[in-house]
Design a protein around this motif. Structure first.
Motif, PDB file in Angstrom:
ATOM      1  N   UNK A 216     -38.371   7.292  15.481  1.00 30.94           N
ATOM      2  CA  UNK A 216     -38.016   5.906  15.747  1.00 30.94           C
ATOM      3  C   UNK A 216     -37.104   5.726  16.952  1.00 30.94           C
ATOM      4  N   UNK A 217     -36.502   6.787  17.437  1.00 32.07           N
ATOM      5  CA  UNK A 217     -35.771   6.663  18.696  1.00 32.07           C
ATOM      6  C   UNK A 217     -36.727   6.250  19.804  1.00 32.07           C
ATOM      7  N   UNK A 221     -38.800   1.217  20.617  1.00 28.32           N
ATOM      8  CA  UNK A 221     -38.847   0.605  21.949  1.00 28.32           C
ATOM      9  C   UNK A 221     -40.186   0.879  22.635  1.00 28.32           C
ATOM     10  N   UNK A 222     -41.230   1.067  21.812  1.00 27.95           N
ATOM     11  CA  UNK A 222     -42.519   1.454  22.378  1.00 27.95           C
ATOM     12  C   UNK A 222     -43.126   0.352  23.240  1.00 27.95           C
ATOM     13  N   UNK A 223     -42.922  -0.927  22.882  1.00 23.62           N
ATOM     14  CA  UNK A 223     -43.513  -2.020  23.666  1.00 23.62           C
ATOM     15  C   UNK A 223     -42.921  -2.083  25.075  1.00 23.62           C
ATOM     16  N   UNK A 224     -41.582  -2.189  25.234  1.00 20.57           N
ATOM     17  CA  UNK A 224     -41.046  -2.200  26.597  1.00 20.57           C
ATOM     18  C   UNK A 224     -41.232  -0.872  27.315  1.00 20.57           C
ATOM     19  N   UNK A 225     -41.269   0.236  26.572  1.00 19.39           N
ATOM     20  CA  UNK A 225     -41.451   1.539  27.201  1.00 19.39           C
ATOM     21  C   UNK A 225     -42.812   1.640  27.877  1.00 19.39           C
ATOM     22  N   UNK A 226     -43.857   1.221  27.173  1.00 19.31           N
ATOM     23  CA  UNK A 226     -45.199   1.368  27.717  1.00 19.31           C
ATOM     24  C   UNK A 226     -45.508   0.337  28.799  1.00 19.31           C
ATOM     25  N   UNK A 227     -44.812  -0.786  28.786  1.00 22.85           N
ATOM     26  CA  UNK A 227     -45.042  -1.786  29.836  1.00 22.85           C
ATOM     27  C   UNK A 227     -44.187  -1.512  31.073  1.00 22.85           C
ATOM     28  N   UNK A 241     -51.010   0.487  19.787  1.00 30.40           N
ATOM     29  CA  UNK A 241     -50.548   0.675  18.411  1.00 30.40           C
ATOM     30  C   UNK A 241     -51.689   1.152  17.511  1.00 30.40           C
ATOM     31  N   UNK A 242     -52.917   0.699  17.802  1.00 26.59           N
ATOM     32  CA  UNK A 242     -54.076   1.209  17.074  1.00 26.59           C
ATOM     33  C   UNK A 242     -54.205   2.720  17.301  1.00 26.59           C
TER      34      UNK A 242
END
Length: 388
Positions: A216-217, A221-227, A241-242
């Protein structure tokens, strides 16, 4: 496998959706309530902390109930909490809704894992637990991406109305499919709590906190990280996410199968692989294609840890499995909360989103160390048992 496991998986699907879907909606929620992304991340941290704090008390309150009745009560609380969230006029009320929802989480998975393991032969316990947790992983394949899509298209509040509906379906499924299972004869809460005098139990719980928590670290923040780091468009978050969820499904099922054959070697391998993937993700996140591949691997190795972690706790606390199982589910979420908080510190310190992966890797390495110590205690106690 008994059909009752499907009902448990349905409940897990709803709970998994509400837990993880907020990660894909952090930018929308932050914008509406006028808070920063790290502050919005507390909706994940607060949820996880509430699971950790509420797991044992909620299980204790239901100590005199039949397990099916307790599962139904927990799903009703889940539905109520998810009705509060979309009605929230402020960030504080939204947090309150998340906390109410989280109260059922630890006890549901804790009791559900015990029920699942009791429904099958001893050599299939890890696989049964994995099958129940498949609902959690499928939530990341279907529930979370669909919820993210709905939230981005119709507003994040619509997502939580859908999740409340999922809770109702789970409630009906448990009522229809889970058999009446009597509360175990003998023992009380005080005697069950005595199991926590064992060092092995605490090592198992600590391994869970650091092991799965490390995921979870990064994932918070996966959304802002990948964008922002990988340069992918916001519209890509749903299918990313799928992909992550597909990795989780395979990792969970394989982790359960191998844990039935060799529990501790599976635990060592899954934790070591998780740490390695998180380290690699810290580098690959700067390029779109390598980041996508690593995200899939992260999902797989993240949930390959779940069945062996849960079964290890049940094996270490065989005299009080329900309480220990619930506490271990709380440990999953305490780790999630600590990791999300740690990731927020890393971002606030100016190290960037990529560095959150290395923070997670450090936690996974710590979990591996605890698991090795726990395994060493097993080997030391085995000769003593043979001699006796």
């Amino acid at each position: 496998m008994p059909l009752a496991l499907l009902a448990l998986a349905i409940g897990a699907f709803g709970i998994g959706t509400t837990e993880f879907v907020i990660a894909g909606l952090l930018p929308e929620v932050a914008t509406e309530f006028g808070v920063s992304i790290p502050a919005a991340g507390w909706l994940i941290t607060g949820y996880a902390l509430s699971v950790a704090v509420g797991a044992l008390p909620m299980t204790a309150l239901g100590n005199r109930m039949r397990r099916k009745q307790l599962l139904l009560l927990l799903m009703a609380i889940f539905v109520a909490g998810n009705i509060v969230s979309p009605l929230a006029p402020s960030y504080g009320v939204m947090m309150a809704g998340r906390i109410v929802t989280a109260l059922c989480h630890g006890a549901f998975f804790g009791v559900g894992a015990v029920v699942a393991s009791d429904l099958v032969k001893p050599e299939k316990k890890a696989s049964a637990i994995a099958l129940m947790f498949t609902g959690l992983t499928v939530a990341n394949v279907l529930g979370v991406p669909l919820g993210t899509f709905i939230g981005q298209d119709l507003g994040w509040r619509a997502t939580f109305w859908v999740v409340a509906g999922l809770g109702v379906i789970g409630l009906i499924g448990i009522a229809a499919l889970v058999p009446e299972i009597a509360r175990p004869a003998g023992g009380n809460l005080r005697s069950e709590l005595a199991v926590f005098r064992s060092a092995k139990v605490w090592l198992a719980v600590g391994t869970t906190v650091l092991g799965f928590g490390g995921v979870f670290a990064s994932f918070t923040y996966i959304a802002p990280m990948m964008t922002e780091e990988a340069g992918l468009p916001e519209s890509a978050i749903s299918w990313l996410l799928v992909l992550f969820g597909i990795g989780m499904v395979f990792g969970n099922l394989l982790g359960g199968r191998f844990a039935d054959r060799a529990l501790m070697p599976t635990l060592y391998t899954s934790l070591g692989s998780l740490a390695l993937v998180l380290v690699v993700f810290g580098f690959t996140v700067h390029w779109a294609v390598p980041a996508i591949v690593t995200l899939f691997l992260l999902g797989g190795f993240a949930f390959s840890t779940t069945p062996p972690l849960q079964l290890r706790t049940l094996a270490s606390a065989s005299s009080a499995p329900t309480v220990a199982s619930a506490v271990n589910i709380g440990a999953f979420n305490l780790g999630n909360a600590l990791a999300a908080w740690l990731g927020g510190l890393v971002i606030a310190g100016g190290y960037g989103y990529a560095a959150t992966n290395w923070a997670g890797a450090a936690m996974a390495v710590g979990a591996l160390i605890l698991a090795v110590i726990s395994g060493a205690l097993d080997r030391r106690s085995a000769p003593a048992l043979v001699a006796a």
